[in-house]
Design an enzyme around this catalytic site. Structure first.
Site, PDB file in Angstrom:
ATOM      1  N   CYS A 108      46.573  42.865  43.682  1.00 49.70           N
ATOM      2  CA  CYS A 108      46.976  42.061  44.846  1.00 49.70           C
ATOM      3  C   CYS A 108      47.885  42.810  45.816  1.00 49.70           C
ATOM      4  CB  CYS A 108      47.658  40.790  44.377  1.00 49.70           C
ATOM      5  SG  CYS A 108      46.629  39.868  43.228  1.00 49.70           S
ATOM      6  N   HIS A 242      52.402  37.611  49.503  1.00 55.47           N
ATOM      7  CA  HIS A 242      51.152  37.400  48.772  1.00 55.47           C
ATOM      8  C   HIS A 242      51.014  35.913  48.429  1.00 55.47           C
ATOM      9  CE1 HIS A 242      47.835  37.805  46.169  1.00 55.47           C
ATOM     10  NE2 HIS A 242      48.511  37.719  45.039  1.00 55.47           N
ATOM     11  N   ASN A 272      44.409  32.215  46.060  1.00 54.81           N
ATOM     12  CA  ASN A 272      44.791  33.630  45.926  1.00 54.81           C
ATOM     13  C   ASN A 272      43.544  34.504  46.004  1.00 54.81           C
ATOM     14  OD1 ASN A 272      45.528  36.158  44.975  1.00 54.81           O
ATOM     15  ND2 ASN A 272      46.687  35.408  43.216  1.00 54.81           N
TER      16      ASN A 272
HETATM   17  N1  COA Z   1      44.984  21.555  35.101  1.00 51.40           N
HETATM   18  C1  COA Z   1      45.661  20.784  34.237  1.00 51.40           C
HETATM   19  N2  COA Z   1      46.449  21.275  33.280  1.00 51.40           N
HETATM   20  C2  COA Z   1      46.570  22.606  33.203  1.00 51.40           C
HETATM   21  C3  COA Z   1      45.900  23.462  34.072  1.00 51.40           C
HETATM   22  C4  COA Z   1      45.073  22.894  35.056  1.00 51.40           C
HETATM   23  N3  COA Z   1      44.397  23.629  35.949  1.00 51.40           N
HETATM   24  N4  COA Z   1      46.221  24.743  33.757  1.00 51.40           N
HETATM   25  C5  COA Z   1      47.063  24.683  32.717  1.00 51.40           C
HETATM   26  N5  COA Z   1      47.271  23.375  32.370  1.00 51.40           N
HETATM   27  C6  COA Z   1      48.120  22.858  31.312  1.00 51.40           C
HETATM   28  C7  COA Z   1      48.346  23.862  30.219  1.00 51.40           C
HETATM   29  O1  COA Z   1      47.273  23.841  29.302  1.00 51.40           O
HETATM   30  C8  COA Z   1      49.640  23.343  29.611  1.00 51.40           C
HETATM   31  O2  COA Z   1      49.322  22.250  28.764  1.00 51.40           O
HETATM   32  P1  COA Z   1      50.076  22.083  27.363  1.00 51.40           P
HETATM   33  O3  COA Z   1      51.523  21.924  27.720  1.00 51.40           O
HETATM   34  O4  COA Z   1      49.437  20.864  26.795  1.00 51.40           O
HETATM   35  O5  COA Z   1      49.815  23.341  26.603  1.00 51.40           O
HETATM   36  C9  COA Z   1      50.393  22.773  30.805  1.00 51.40           C
HETATM   37  O6  COA Z   1      49.417  22.587  31.841  1.00 51.40           O
HETATM   38  C10 COA Z   1      51.486  23.671  31.315  1.00 51.40           C
HETATM   39  O7  COA Z   1      50.963  24.994  31.393  1.00 51.40           O
HETATM   40  P2  COA Z   1      51.855  26.185  31.894  1.00 51.40           P
HETATM   41  O8  COA Z   1      51.049  27.441  31.839  1.00 51.40           O
HETATM   42  O9  COA Z   1      53.171  26.150  31.169  1.00 51.40           O
HETATM   43  O10 COA Z   1      52.092  25.751  33.412  1.00 51.40           O
HETATM   44  P3  COA Z   1      52.981  26.438  34.517  1.00 51.40           P
HETATM   45  O11 COA Z   1      53.947  25.457  35.034  1.00 51.40           O
HETATM   46  O12 COA Z   1      53.509  27.774  34.073  1.00 51.40           O
HETATM   47  O13 COA Z   1      51.924  26.708  35.663  1.00 51.40           O
HETATM   48  C11 COA Z   1      50.625  28.502  36.580  1.00 51.40           C
HETATM   49  C12 COA Z   1      50.826  27.555  35.410  1.00 51.40           C
HETATM   50  C13 COA Z   1      49.457  29.417  36.278  1.00 51.40           C
HETATM   51  C14 COA Z   1      50.308  27.672  37.831  1.00 51.40           C
HETATM   52  C15 COA Z   1      51.937  29.321  36.818  1.00 51.40           C
HETATM   53  O14 COA Z   1      52.396  29.855  35.594  1.00 51.40           O
HETATM   54  C16 COA Z   1      51.704  30.454  37.787  1.00 51.40           C
HETATM   55  O15 COA Z   1      51.406  30.236  38.952  1.00 51.40           O
HETATM   56  N6  COA Z   1      51.904  31.718  37.372  1.00 51.40           N
HETATM   57  C17 COA Z   1      51.656  32.841  38.210  1.00 51.40           C
HETATM   58  C18 COA Z   1      50.161  33.081  38.290  1.00 51.40           C
HETATM   59  C19 COA Z   1      49.773  34.019  39.387  1.00 51.40           C
HETATM   60  O16 COA Z   1      50.336  33.980  40.440  1.00 51.40           O
HETATM   61  N7  COA Z   1      48.769  34.867  39.108  1.00 51.40           N
HETATM   62  C20 COA Z   1      48.257  35.793  40.039  1.00 51.40           C
HETATM   63  C21 COA Z   1      49.268  36.832  40.346  1.00 51.40           C
HETATM   64  S1  COA Z   1      48.661  37.977  41.473  1.00 51.40           S
END
Ligand code: COA
Length: 315
Positions: A108, A242, A272
């Site tokens: 990215c 980004h 993204n």
């Molecule tokens: N819909 C519903 N529930 C979802 C889901 C979705 N699309 N994706 C994950 N969940 C659930 C998980 O399974 C988890 O459930 P559980 O508690 O029963 O296990 C719960 O939501 C929380 O998951 P978690 O991963 O802790 O959520 P989060 O608050 O960290 O948010 C992201 C997840 C991916 C949105 C966040 O971590 C993020 O944006 N990270 C950076 C990712 C990124 O930018 N990547 C590219 C970089 S270039």
């Protein structure tokens, strides 16, 4: 150097959060609150290389420059259907250029790395006019059964033309190897001698680790540049970050103590699109008249590797 032309292209298919919740256990409420994304543009019958060529042509038109004037083409791309030849060579043919070209894979952060390469070649007296194209189809890297990953991404191509000038004030690049946090693995052709087991693994992500890295890396790169250039965050008119997650952008804004109005976004509509985010956002801000001549713009991006980078420029 200075940026004198921009262009961008998005796939025509728009996929809403509601559409995703038809086949995934997810909801608009979850996706929007956790990421700020409502819709994303997803490649259907388009080819990424065609979008890349179109974005390049738009940037050249915008710059009032012909392909024959280019001295170098840098294409940032993680995945496309060709492993070889490089996407930059395909773009070169598509626009009718004859200069050398190179692909880079800095995930990215590719646009920032490409600008630093262009600047360095320029400073070495080797080039005058450089085309940067960032073209990405991350929706072809993820499993569409994995709700944790596929909801985050969209596809697109963005381009910029740089020429001689003194508008890029500084660039900071960083890398910190973390290969288990955000990765995709593909199997290679078998040989009579290759003994290790291979398989295709779609994009895997440790979301919270990536979130923390993103905030730390981007805040660190920007602060480093501000200090080096003797600037304060308050001197900056626009921060083009980004577009990975609205919460990441808000956290960086609050770390820098800057109001959200200084952080134009398109994540709500685009998701993204990896390295294409930065030049697409730049092009949209330019076309909307958000960027005014003489203003100070910071761009910052981060991604798999981990790699990150930031730049300061006068628009
Ligand atoms: N819909 C519903 N529930 C979802 C889901 C979705 N699309 N994706 C994950 N969940 C659930 C998980 O399974 C988890 O459930 P559980 O508690 O029963 O296990 C719960 O939501 C929380 O998951 P978690 O991963 O802790 O959520 P989060 O608050 O960290 O948010 C992201 C997840 C991916 C949105 C966040 O971590 C993020 O944006 N990270 C950076 C990712 C990124 O930018 N990547 C590219 C970089 S270039």
């Amino acid at each position: 150097m200075k940026i004198i032309g921009t262009g961008s292209v998005l796939p025509k298919k728009v996929v809403t959060n509601e559409m995703l919740s038809e086949f995934l256990d997810t909801s608009d409420e979850w996706i929007y609150t956790r990421t700020g994304i409502k819709t994303r543009h997803v490649i259907s019958d388009e080819k990424l290389e065609d979008m890349a060529v179109e974005a390049a042509k738009k940037a050249l038109d915008d710059a009032g420059m012909s392909a024959a004037d280019l001295d170098f083409i840098i294409c940032s791309n993680v995945v496309n259907e060709y492993i070889t030849p490089s996407l930059s060579c395909i773009i070169q043919g598509g626009i009718g250029a004859t200069c050398p070209c190179i692909d880079i894979n800095c995930a990215c952060a590719g646009f920032i790395y490409a600008v630093e390469m262009a600047e360095s070649f320029y400073a070495a007296g080797k080039v005058k006019n450089v085309l940067i194209v960032c073209a990405e189809e991350p929706t072809r890297m993820t499993s569409w059964e994995d709700r944790r990953v596929c909801v985050l991404f969209g596809d697109g191509a963005g381009a910029a033309v740089l020429t001689e000038g003194d508008n890029i004030k500084g660039v900071k690049l960083s890398s910190a190897s973390a290969t288990d946090k955000l990765y995709q693995i593909r199997s290679l052709e078998p040989t009579p001698y290759a003994t290790k087991e291979e398989q295709n693994i779609p994009l895997q992500m440790k979301g919270q680790d990536v979130f923390k890295f993103a905030v730390k890396a981007s805040s660190g790169d920007i602060t480093y540049l501000m200090d080096k250039l003797g600037m304060k965050a308050g001197d900056v008119d626009h921060f083009l970050l980004h577009q990975a997650n609205m919460r990441i952008i808000n956290t960086i804004a609050s770390f820098l103590g800057q109001p959200s109005e200084k952080f134009p976004t398109n994540i709500e509509d685009h998701g993204n699109s990896s390295s294409a985010c930065c030049p697409i956002l730049l092009d949209e801000c330019k076309r909307k008249g958000i960027l005014k001549k003489g203003e100070t713009v910071v761009m910052s991006a981060f991604g798999a590797g981990f790699v990150s980078g930031a730049l300061v420029m006068e628009w």
